[in-house]
Design an enzyme around this catalytic site. Structure first.
Site, PDB file in Angstrom:
ATOM      1  N   ILE B 466       4.466   9.130 -11.485  1.00 52.47           N
ATOM      2  CA  ILE B 466       3.068   9.369 -10.679  1.00 52.47           C
ATOM      3  C   ILE B 466       3.294   8.802  -9.160  1.00 52.47           C
ATOM      4  O   ILE B 466       2.316   8.613  -8.626  1.00 52.47           O
ATOM      5  CB  ILE B 466       1.712   8.964 -11.337  1.00 52.47           C
ATOM      6  CG1 ILE B 466       1.664   7.338 -11.629  1.00 52.47           C
ATOM      7  CG2 ILE B 466       1.675   9.495 -12.695  1.00 52.47           C
ATOM      8  CD1 ILE B 466       0.279   6.914 -11.908  1.00 52.47           C
ATOM      9  N   ALA B 510       6.113   1.702 -17.556  1.00 52.79           N
ATOM     10  CA  ALA B 510       7.224   1.214 -17.242  1.00 52.79           C
ATOM     11  C   ALA B 510       8.036   0.313 -18.489  1.00 52.79           C
ATOM     12  O   ALA B 510       8.932   0.398 -18.782  1.00 52.79           O
ATOM     13  CB  ALA B 510       7.571   0.156 -15.919  1.00 52.79           C
ATOM     14  N   LYS B 621      11.556  -3.496  -4.554  1.00 54.42           N
ATOM     15  CA  LYS B 621      11.004  -2.676  -3.610  1.00 54.42           C
ATOM     16  C   LYS B 621       9.707  -2.018  -4.085  1.00 54.42           C
ATOM     17  O   LYS B 621       8.566  -1.979  -3.700  1.00 54.42           O
ATOM     18  CB  LYS B 621      12.047  -1.709  -2.947  1.00 54.42           C
ATOM     19  CG  LYS B 621      11.424  -1.000  -1.761  1.00 54.42           C
ATOM     20  CD  LYS B 621      12.452   0.222  -1.286  1.00 54.42           C
ATOM     21  CE  LYS B 621      13.337  -0.543  -0.451  1.00 54.42           C
ATOM     22  NZ  LYS B 621      14.361   0.317   0.144  1.00 54.42           N
ATOM     23  N   GLU B 693      -1.470  -1.914 -11.634  1.00 53.24           N
ATOM     24  CA  GLU B 693      -2.854  -2.259 -11.640  1.00 53.24           C
ATOM     25  C   GLU B 693      -3.240  -3.648 -11.489  1.00 53.24           C
ATOM     26  O   GLU B 693      -4.252  -3.983 -10.883  1.00 53.24           O
ATOM     27  CB  GLU B 693      -3.593  -1.762 -12.989  1.00 53.24           C
ATOM     28  CG  GLU B 693      -3.678  -0.335 -12.897  1.00 53.24           C
ATOM     29  CD  GLU B 693      -4.068  -0.041 -14.656  1.00 53.24           C
ATOM     30  OE1 GLU B 693      -3.369  -0.655 -15.482  1.00 53.24           O
ATOM     31  OE2 GLU B 693      -4.926   0.673 -14.789  1.00 53.24           O
TER      32      GLU B 693
END
Lengths: 330, 726
Positions: B466, B510, B621, B693
């Site tokens: 996303i 993930a 990153k 989050e």
């Protein structure tokens, strides 16, 4: 969005011919008009784009002021060397507005004629006397954080959203217009917009077929220029309150003061009462506050925007104090 | 602990593998597929409660280019909203099923035309007459019921310990009422769908976070078998929870495509989305905290009142921030809700902790001040040995490390000790901190990998990216496990024909998809080792630079592959006992400095230092980018964002991104993000924990605490706009 005819005249004469058609609108950058057309708020039958007309660009006036073609972009105006040097408040006001992309497109004439950001004006399902005269005002009893505290009426509490026009009002700019048949006139920037009264749908003194060709700024008056814009985020937000100020102090006394307010009324609000209080007065916080109180004496609000009355006073005082500090340091 | 991961690829700040496609415009988002589709435009209800008594579409139908106008009178048969599943994401989202209106903005018609301009014009010619009833709107504590569970797996009540006793034993207490506003996810890519039928088989390209739930919803809505649906969502321009489920654009595109027997595209306008996508609802919170004089936290009681949309059970729980944070003798909470005619209320990034990370962390600060302790010291003192909400052990716990490291990096020592005691020019300066805690969730997932005879690996699953970097981290995981170069790996995601995963949401993507892939790679290593003639545990073989090596024996993969048909393997993952037996969280600590204009009360966030512990970092990153995004959201949530509900209509008035104020570049200062890279073996095989989050949780808390330190004023009604500080 209603289908419309798109006309791109290459001279002022042909533009004025085109605008004579029923329900026609001039378009400068279109950054506001086109958005409102998508929302069905603006429903022109024809749109007359002014970009192919030669409006003369920049030149020095006979009075050592600056002439600005109405199609000059906000970016070009903000960055013009003379504007940066002699009319700094205008440059600051422009650069505090919108985004670089919008400023690249928006024009000087069009900026004056932006419509309000009132939520209900932009929502055709709600009553709005400005959009649909006589339908009522949904803002009076609704969320109204961005609405007016000066010069509003029971028919409309919308504000004018421009930053540029506030600085133009402070600088005593003049607009030069042309009508079909070649009739020209000059209108003071402070006299262009109207208060809402009972006809908030009539926003300016311009006739529907009147083309702004240029704007002139008078001979520079020097002094310290400040555009103080207070808003709900630090960029890309309309002013809750703004103050365009030019101040000159001599021997601790105010020699010249020009002050206009944005975000508070249906028009850029030239603060004549405050200016009168300040002219010749000692430059101190007490006098600044007294001037702010005088200007806001008639302020009025029943809604969410009530806080803007005190915020406006503080913004005026803050701008005056900062300008006085700079003047005294100079 | 996983010994195979040496960090050759995992952890590296690899550029996004899909980056070139995105910046060159070649990555096709939902509305951009080259399909000859008719265009649908949604006509919204202008009431929030009642029904359509008549709808006149005759003028619209006559507009050039208009193909059809769908209304409840002629739309293809769909099951009523809510049918088919208990799960709000998979239940029927049937629309135009009948004349009833449940919320403002609900679609009452879809105009379908050859072009967008034609459809949009025809839409304004439709006139609707409503039978309007007074809408039920807003929080009403007297008309609320206990929620049926709290989002994130919390019970609606918790009663651990004796609150009255602990409260009575407290020397110092705070009893605070907060409100948090209506907000919206505002993903950059609006919700969009292209739908196409081939007989009974439906293909949908849209923008959705969880493919399998989307298939379930479409199956339940149209009464067809899941196997007859193909849903694809390879590139997604942000979701933030707003694309967890299926929304009107997708259902209407599929309905219109069925009626017209041709592909139909529907893109929600930004203004549509404020009503026709989900949002975060306003919540009232009462927080009571008690402590003894020495700063021992004794009692926590957290009550919330919120609203939910009709037929869409969802209750957000800010109390999540209190559940696992600090030791106490008693921890009680209650979540109540009220069903109303508001627009759909559902997950928005870090549901629960995004809000509790402001309110609860502000309440903790206020209590620390009453006790007379530095807020950092107070938090360190109340570090729990076991989970305060459940009494279970923590899988890992390094909140204290985050707080200490952050304090040092930020220079917390220089904090103004008294509120409103430091000025620079006309600015009041304040420091604030807050803890960050976010539950670490694990879902089920499976994966298929195929290694071709030429040595190219293809990874397939229905996982989504996303915008977080999923394509990239999966590439890195496979490269690490199999010793391949990332250029030799293709990751294919977000196609319902691929093996099912969790999708993206709740920061579980993930870990879930990465672990399924990892397990597939372990199975592949076994096959390759065997084919290579190794007779030892494959874990003892180094896969690197396209070769297998153990002891003095090295076998290039190409030697194994060249005469083969390639190798395939599958892998899967599901949450194990360690997700039941232990409390699993990611942790962090935020430190920020604000400057508040003494005249106009404008708040400027000057700097942020945030430390995060989210297990193993897969890509430094993209992980950092996730955290920076969380901080930006924290700034928006604390200072800027508020949707204004017009209680007369049930609609929102500031329905565009000019008037709904997300944080902009100039609102965001330099932010320092520090990771404690502690792989967590109890979380999953690759040792990761949720990160998407985490950074939002507590970011706003640090800001409001800094504002108090600067001004001496606490604001309980969020966001902290300047008028509330005047």
């Amino acid at each position: 969005m209603k289908p419309f005819q798109f006309i791109r005249p290459d001279s002022a004469d042909t533009a004025l011919d085109a605008i004579s058609a029923e329900n026609a609108k001039f378009m400068g950058g279109g950054t506001n008009l086109v958005d409102l057309m998508k929302l069905q708020v603006e429903t022109p039958d024809s749109v007359v784009d002014i970009h192919r007309i030669d409006m003369g660009g920049f030149s020095e006036t006979e009075e050592s002021g600056l002439r600005i073609g109405a199609d000059v972009t906000n970016t070009a105006l903000a960055n013009h060397p003379k504007v940066r040097k002699d009319y700094r408040v205008l440059s600051e006001a422009l650069l505090s507005g919108a985004t670089a992309q919008l400023r690249n497109r928006a024009t000087t004439g069009g900026n004056f004629l932006q419509r309000t950001r009132c939520y209900y004006f932009m929502d055709t399902t709600r009553p709005c006397n400005k959009r649909e005269p006589g339908s009522g005002c949904a803002a009076l009893d609704g969320p109204s954080r961005i609405h007016a505290i000066l010069g509003a009426s029971d028919h409309c509490i919308a504000t004018h959203p421009s930053d540029m026009a506030v600085a133009m009002a402070a600088l005593d700019a003049q607009l030069h217009t042309r009508k079909p048949g070649g009739e020209n006139r000059t209108i003071a920037a402070t006299e262009l917009h109207r208060l809402p009264g009972d006809t908030p749908n009539i926003e300016t003194v311009l006739d529907s077929d009147e083309l702004i060709e240029s704007v002139t700024l008078p001979q520079p008056i020097g002094g310290t220029h400040i555009y103080r814009k207070v808003r709900d985020r630090s960029s890309y937000a309309f002013a809750l309150v703004s103050a365009a100020l030019v101040l000159k102090i001599h021997d601790g006394k105010i020699e010249t003061v020009r002050l206009a307010l944005g975000g508070v009324a249906h028009k850029p609000w030239r603060a004549a009462k405050a200016e009168k209080c300040l002219a010749g007065a000692e430059a101190n916080d007490e006098n600044f506050r007294a001037a702010a109180e005088a200007e806001l004496a008639d302020a009025n609000s029943k809604g969410d925007q009530t806080f803007k009355i005190e915020l406006t006073k503080r913004t005026i005082v803050a701008a005056l104090s900062e300008a006085a500090d700079r003047e005294n340091a100079a | 602990m996983n010994d195979i991961i040496k960090g050759k690829w995992i952890g590296k700040p690899l550029d996004r593998v899909d980056g070139p496609l995105k910046v060159s415009g070649e990555a096709a988002y939902a509305a951009e597929h080259d399909i000859d589709a008719a265009i649908g435009f949604i006509v919204e209800s202008t009431i929030a409660n009642g029904s359509v008594s008549s709808i006149d579409i005759s003028k619209a139908e006559k507009v050039e280019g208009v193909i059809a106008v769908l209304t409840h009178e002629n739309a293809p048969k769909m099951k009523p909203w809510g049918d088919g599943a208990d799960d709000r994401f998979q239940q029927s989202h049937g629309v135009l099923v009948d004349a009833a209106i449940r919320h403002y903005g609900q679609p009452v018609a879809l105009v379908v035309a050859e072009t967008l301009e034609q459809a949009r014009y025809a839409a304004i010619l439709i006139s609707v007459i409503y039978d309007e009833k007074t809408p039920k709107l807003g929080i009403d504590r007297d008309d609320s019921e206990l929620a049926d569970g709290i989002d994130g797996g919390l019970e609606e009540t918790n009663r651990r310990g004796d609150f009255e006793k602990a409260w009575g034993e407290s020397d110092l207490t705070v009893d605070l009422n907060f409100t948090t506003p209506h907000m919206i996810q505002a993903a950059m890519e609006p919700h969009a769908a292209i739908a196409e039928w081939d007989g009974d088989r439906l293909t949908v390209h849209n923008s959705t976070q969880v493919i399998d739930w989307g298939v379930g919803c479409l199956a339940n809505t149209f009464g067809i078998d899941k196997n007859n649906i193909r849903l694809l969502s390879p590139y997604i321009g942000g979701g933030f929870g707003s694309k967890l489920g299926q929304h009107y654009e997708t259902i209407l595109a599929a309905a219109a495509a069925k009626k017209l027997d041709r592909p139909v595209k529907v893109v929600q306008t930004r203004r549509n989305l404020f009503h026709d996508g989900p949002h975060r609802s306003r919540i009232e919170q009462r927080i009571r905290l008690g402590a003894t004089k020495d700063g021992t936290l004794k009692a926590i009681n957290f009550e919330t009142w919120s609203t939910q949309a009709i037929g869409h059970p969802f209750t957000e729980g800010p109390m999540a921030s209190a559940a696992n944070a600090y030791r106490c003798d008693a921890l009680h909470w209650t979540g109540k809700t009220r069903e109303t005619n508001e627009t759909i209320n559902d997950s928005m990034r870090a549901p629960g902790e995004a809000l509790g990370g402001i309110t609860f962390e502000a309440a903790i600060d206020e209590l620390a001040e009453k006790v007379g302790m530095d807020p950092l010291e107070f938090r360190l003192k109340n570090e729990p040995a076991e989970d305060p909400a459940s009494g279970k052990p923590f899988a890992t716990r390094d909140l204290v490390d985050c707080l200490k490291k952050g304090a040092e990096a930020f220079g917390w020592d220089a904090r103004p000790k008294e509120p409103r005691s430091r000025m620079e020019g006309r600015k009041l300066i304040g420091y604030g901190l807050a803890s960050a805690i976010r539950g670490n969730m694990m879902m089920e997932g499976s994966c298929q990998i195929d290694l071709s005879s030429s040595g190219h690996l293809t990874v397939r699953m229905d996982m989504t990216d996303i915008g977080t970097g999923t394509y990239t981290i999966l590439t890195q995981i496979a490269a690490e496990a199999l010793g391949l170069h990332p250029d030799d790996i293709t990751v294919e995601l977000a196609d319902s024909d691929n093996p099912t995963t969790s999708g993206s949401g709740g920061s579980f993507g993930a870990g879930t998809s990465g672990s399924a892939l990892w397990n597939a790679c372990i199975a592949m290593r076994e096959k390759l080792a065997k084919a290579g003639g190794f007779n030892i545990d494959p874990d003892g073989i180094a896969f690197d630079e396209g070769a297998m090596q153990a002891g003095d024996r090295s076998v290039p993969l190409r030697d194994v592959l060249k005469d083969s048909d390639g190798f395939s393997a599958e892998g899967s993952i599901e949450p194990g006992d360690e997700h039941d037996d232990y409390v699993q969280n990611s942790y962090g600590a935020h430190f920020c400095e604000v400057a508040v204009d003494i005249d106009t009360c404008e708040v400027e966030v000057r700097r942020f230092v945030s430390v995060f512990s989210a297990g193993r970092i897969l890509n430094r990153k993209t992980a950092r980018s996730q955290c920076l995004g969380g901080l930006v959201w924290g700034i928006g949530g604390a200072l800027r964002e508020e949707l204004w509900l017009d209680e007369r209509t049930g609609g929102y008035v500031n329905r565009d991104l000019a008037e709904y104020h997300l944080a902009v570049n100039r609102d965001v200062p330099q932010c320092e993000v520090i990771f404690l890279e502690n792989p967590d073996p109890k979380s999953n095989p690759i040792g990761t924990k949720g990160i998407g989050e985490l950074a939002l949780c507590g970011a706003g808390g640090a800001i409001v605490n800094a504002i108090y330190n600067a001004t001496g004023k606490r604001v309980y009604d969020l966001p902290v706009t300047l008028d509330k500080l005047m």
